[in-house]
Design a protein around this motif. Structure first.
Motif, mmCIF file in Angstrom:
data_model
loop_
_atom_site.group_PDB
_atom_site.id
_atom_site.type_symbol
_atom_site.label_atom_id
_atom_site.label_comp_id
_atom_site.label_asym_id
_atom_site.label_seq_id
_atom_site.Cartn_x
_atom_site.Cartn_y
_atom_site.Cartn_z
ATOM 1 N N ILE A 210 -47.134 -22.290 -28.516
ATOM 2 C CA ILE A 210 -46.908 -21.470 -27.308
ATOM 3 C C ILE A 210 -46.406 -22.369 -26.179
ATOM 4 C CG2 ILE A 210 -48.123 -20.218 -25.458
ATOM 5 C CD1 ILE A 210 -49.875 -18.912 -27.599
ATOM 6 N N TYR B 82 -59.367 -20.390 -31.205
ATOM 7 C CA TYR B 82 -58.988 -21.777 -31.503
ATOM 8 C C TYR B 82 -59.612 -22.308 -32.791
ATOM 9 C CZ TYR B 82 -57.072 -21.466 -26.873
ATOM 10 O OH TYR B 82 -56.330 -21.070 -25.789
ATOM 11 N N PHE C 162 -51.378 -22.369 -30.485
ATOM 12 C CA PHE C 162 -51.402 -22.570 -29.032
ATOM 13 C C PHE C 162 -50.475 -23.722 -28.625
ATOM 14 C CE2 PHE C 162 -53.164 -24.420 -25.095
ATOM 15 C CZ PHE C 162 -52.717 -23.404 -24.270
ATOM 16 N N GLU D 197 -58.088 -11.897 -24.781
ATOM 17 C CA GLU D 197 -58.098 -12.910 -23.716
ATOM 18 C C GLU D 197 -57.639 -12.294 -22.400
ATOM 19 O OE1 GLU D 197 -56.238 -17.389 -24.149
ATOM 20 O OE2 GLU D 197 -55.191 -15.698 -24.979
ATOM 21 N N LYS E 38 -54.898 -15.535 -12.621
ATOM 22 C CA LYS E 38 -54.078 -16.432 -11.807
ATOM 23 C C LYS E 38 -54.662 -16.450 -10.395
ATOM 24 C CE LYS E 38 -51.631 -16.539 -15.473
ATOM 25 N NZ LYS E 38 -51.789 -17.672 -16.383
ATOM 26 N N ASN F 129 -59.204 -18.039 -18.215
ATOM 27 C CA ASN F 129 -59.618 -17.287 -19.408
ATOM 28 C C ASN F 129 -61.058 -16.777 -19.308
ATOM 29 O OD1 ASN F 129 -57.689 -19.698 -21.173
ATOM 30 N ND2 ASN F 129 -57.060 -17.615 -20.773
ATOM 31 N N GLY G 85 -54.747 -27.189 -17.475
ATOM 32 C CA GLY G 85 -54.282 -26.093 -18.331
ATOM 33 C C GLY G 85 -54.611 -24.703 -17.837
ATOM 34 N N SER G 86 -55.312 -24.592 -16.705
ATOM 35 C CA SER G 86 -55.677 -23.291 -16.146
ATOM 36 C C SER G 86 -56.571 -22.481 -17.084
ATOM 37 C CB SER G 86 -54.418 -22.477 -15.804
ATOM 38 O OG SER G 86 -54.726 -21.473 -14.885
ATOM 39 N N SER G 87 -57.360 -23.194 -17.893
ATOM 40 C CA SER G 87 -58.248 -22.472 -18.816
ATOM 41 C C SER G 87 -59.338 -21.719 -18.072
ATOM 42 C CB SER G 87 -58.887 -23.447 -19.813
ATOM 43 O OG SER G 87 -57.880 -24.032 -20.606
ATOM 44 N N LEU H 284 -46.099 -23.242 -18.168
ATOM 45 C CA LEU H 284 -47.309 -23.845 -17.595
ATOM 46 C C LEU H 284 -47.584 -25.250 -18.153
ATOM 47 C CD1 LEU H 284 -50.125 -23.802 -16.193
ATOM 48 C CD2 LEU H 284 -50.894 -22.220 -17.924
#
Ligand code: AVI
Length: 402
Positions: A101, A90, A98, A336, A340, A222, A217-219, A109
Motif C-alpha cells: 500500500i 497484520y 501494507f 479499520e 485525520k 486507527n 505512520g499516523s497509526s 503518507l
C-alpha cells in the motif's frame, strides 16, 4: 483449532547486557604497540580491518494468546456496526500487503513522512534528546518493517533501540537487518499488542535509561478517539516520567484524495481488508466467503476519518469461532478507521492525555505532521516554552502554532 501455539512469553534469546562500542580488530601479524609505518594509508597494507559482526537482534514474543484473539473478535462481532481490532490485519500476508500500500501512487503518507524524517533527522534527534541524560533508549511503537527509524537512529545514537510490533513474522527479519546496518545500537524487538501493554518487560537494555518514544505512520488514527486518548496516556506510562514522544499524524485533506488513498486503483487496499477474512477463516474456524463482500473506503466528515469496511453483498449467515452470525444486505464489517487530525485537534488530544506539544514539523504541502510531545508534568516539558512552534520541511520555520 488455532494454529498459533499458546503464547508462552518466550524469550527467543536470553537477555544480554548492552554491548560495548566497536573495538578495533587486530589483523594477523599487525602489532599494537608502535604506530605502523603506513598508518593512515588506505587501503592499509594488511587489508581493511574487519568490523566485529553485530550481535543478533534480540526478540521477545508477547503476542496475544489465541484465546485473547477469539475474545476480541467475538467482542468486535457483537458491536454495532461490527468492528474488528485493526491489528488483526497484520498477519504475515497483511504486513506484506501494507508495505505494498505504501508504494501505491495514491497513498503518499509513507513516502512523505519518510522524506520528512530523512530531511529533518538531525534536528528531530536534537529536539527529542535535548537535556535528557544519560543516553536514552529509543522505543518505537508499531514499528512494522522498521523502514522509518534509520535516519533517526543515525542522528540520535541511542543506548538501544526497542521495536514493538504485532507481527512477529515481520519484526524478526526486520530487527536482524536493522542490527546489521546499525551494529553500534543494540536492537530489541518485542512482538506485542502495544495498545494492551501495561509495562515494557524488564530488560537490561532498558534499565536506568530515560526513554524516548517514536510513533510514526499516523497509526494513532486507527484508534477511536477515546482509545487514542487512552493509548497516548499508556505511552506516557510505558515511557516513564520526563519522556518525550515523536509522533506522525496525517491531516485532513480533500475527500476524493483520501478516498483514493484508501481504495487504490490496483486494489491493494481492498486485498489488505479481504486478507482479514482469510485470517478469520484460518485462525477462528470461520467460513467467510470473500466473494459475498465488497470493499468500501468512505470519508466521514463529521468524525474526520476514513471508514474502511467489507460490506455484505446480500443477507447471509457466517460461522466464526463456533457461532453463527447473520449479516443483512449492505451491512458493513468495519476493518479499520483512519482518523485525520488537524494540528490543533491533535494537540488538544495530546493535552488531554497528559502530554504537552512542544514542536511540529510538516512536509512542504502541510499534508502531515511530526509532533514532538513532552510529558505535561515533567521539568523537561517546561523547557519547551508555552507555545508550540511549527516547522515546515522548507528550511524557513513557521512560528507559533495556535
Ligand atoms: C497503519 N495505518 C496508519 C494505515 C492508515 O493509513 O490508516 C493503515 C492503512 N489501511 C489501509 N491503508 C492504510
Amino acid at each position: 483449532m488455532l494454529p498459533r501455539p499458546p503464547a508462552d512469553r518466550t524469550v527467543a534469546e536470553p537477555g544480554r547486557p548492552p554491548k560495548p562500542a566497536l573495538e578495533p580488530t587486530e589483523l594477523p601479524g599487525s602489532g599494537t604497540a608502535a604506530p605502523k609505518a603506513n598508518a593512515g594509508a588506505y587501503p592499509p597494507p594488511g587489508g581493511v580491518a574487519a568490523v566485529p559482526a553485530p550481535q543478533p537482534a534480540e526478540l521477545l514474543d508477547l503476542h496475544p494468546a489465541p484465546a485473547d484473539l477469539e475474545r476480541l473478535v467475538l467482542d468486535g462481532m457483537a458491536r454495532q456496526p461490527r468492528q474488528l481490532p485493526a491489528w488483526l490485519l497484520y498477519d504475515a500476508e497483511g504486513s506484506r500487503l501494507f508495505e505494498a500500500i505504501g508504494q501505491q501512487p495514491e497513498y503518499s503518507l509513507t513516502r512523505q513522512e519518510t522524506a520528512l524524517l530523512r530531511e529533518r533527522a538531525p534536528e528531530l534527534a536534537r529536539s527529542l534528546a535535548e537535556g535528557i541524560t544519560p543516553t536514552p533508549v529509543l522505543v518505537e511503537f508499531g514499528a512494522g518493517n522498521l523502514s522509518k527509524v534509520g535516519p533517526l537512529l543515525e542522528a540520535l545514537q541511542p543506548a538501544a533501540y526497542v521495536a514493538l510490533d504485532i507481527s512477529l513474522d515481520q519484526l524478526g527479519p526486520s530487527c536482524r537487518a536493522l542490527q546489521e546496518r546499525h551494529p553500534a545500537v543494540p536492537v530489541l524487538g518485542i512482538c506485542c499488542d502495544y495498545a494492551d501493554l501495561d509495562q515494557l518487560p524488564p530488560h537490561p537494555l532498558l534499565e536506568g535509561r530515560p526513554r524516548l518514544g517514536f510513533y510514526p505512520g499516523s497509526s494513532l488514527g486507527n484508534f477511536d478517539p477515546p482509545q487514542a486518548r487512552a493509548l497516548l496516556s499508556r505511552f506516557a506510562r510505558l515511557l516513564g516520567p520526563g519522556s518525550r514522544l515523536l509522533i506522525g499524524i496525517d491531516q485532513p485533506k480533500a475527500p476524493e484524495r483520501l478516498e483514493a488513498a484508501y481504495n487504490d486503483a490496483a486494489g491493494v487496499s481492498a486485498a489488505f481488508a479481504f486478507n482479514l477474512l482469510r485470517r478469520l477463516n484460518r485462525e477462528l474456524a470461520g467460513d467467510f466467503d470473500p466473494a459475498a463482500f465488497t470493499y468500501r473506503a468512505r470519508w466521514e466528515a463529521a468524525t474526520s476519518r476514513i471508514a474502511m469496511a467489507l460490506v455484505s453483498c446480500h443477507s447471509q449467515t457466517v460461522t466464526l469461532a463456533g457461532r453463527r452470525w447473520s449479516f443483512t444486505a449492505g451491512e458493513p464489517l468495519i476493518t479499520e478507521y483512519s482518523a485525520k487530525y488537524t494540528p490543533e485537534s491533535f494537540q488538544a488530544l495530546a493535552t488531554a492525555s497528559g502530554w504537552r506539544a512542544i514542536r511540529r514539523w510538516c512536509d512542504g504541502a502541510d499534508d502531515l505532521s511530526l509532533h514532538l510531545l513532552a510529558q505535561a508534568d515533567s521539568e523537561t516539558s517546561r523547557a519547551g516554552g508555552e507555545t508550540p512552534t511549527q516547522h515546515h520541511a522548507d528550511p524557513t520555520p513557521m512560528r507559533n502554532a495556535p
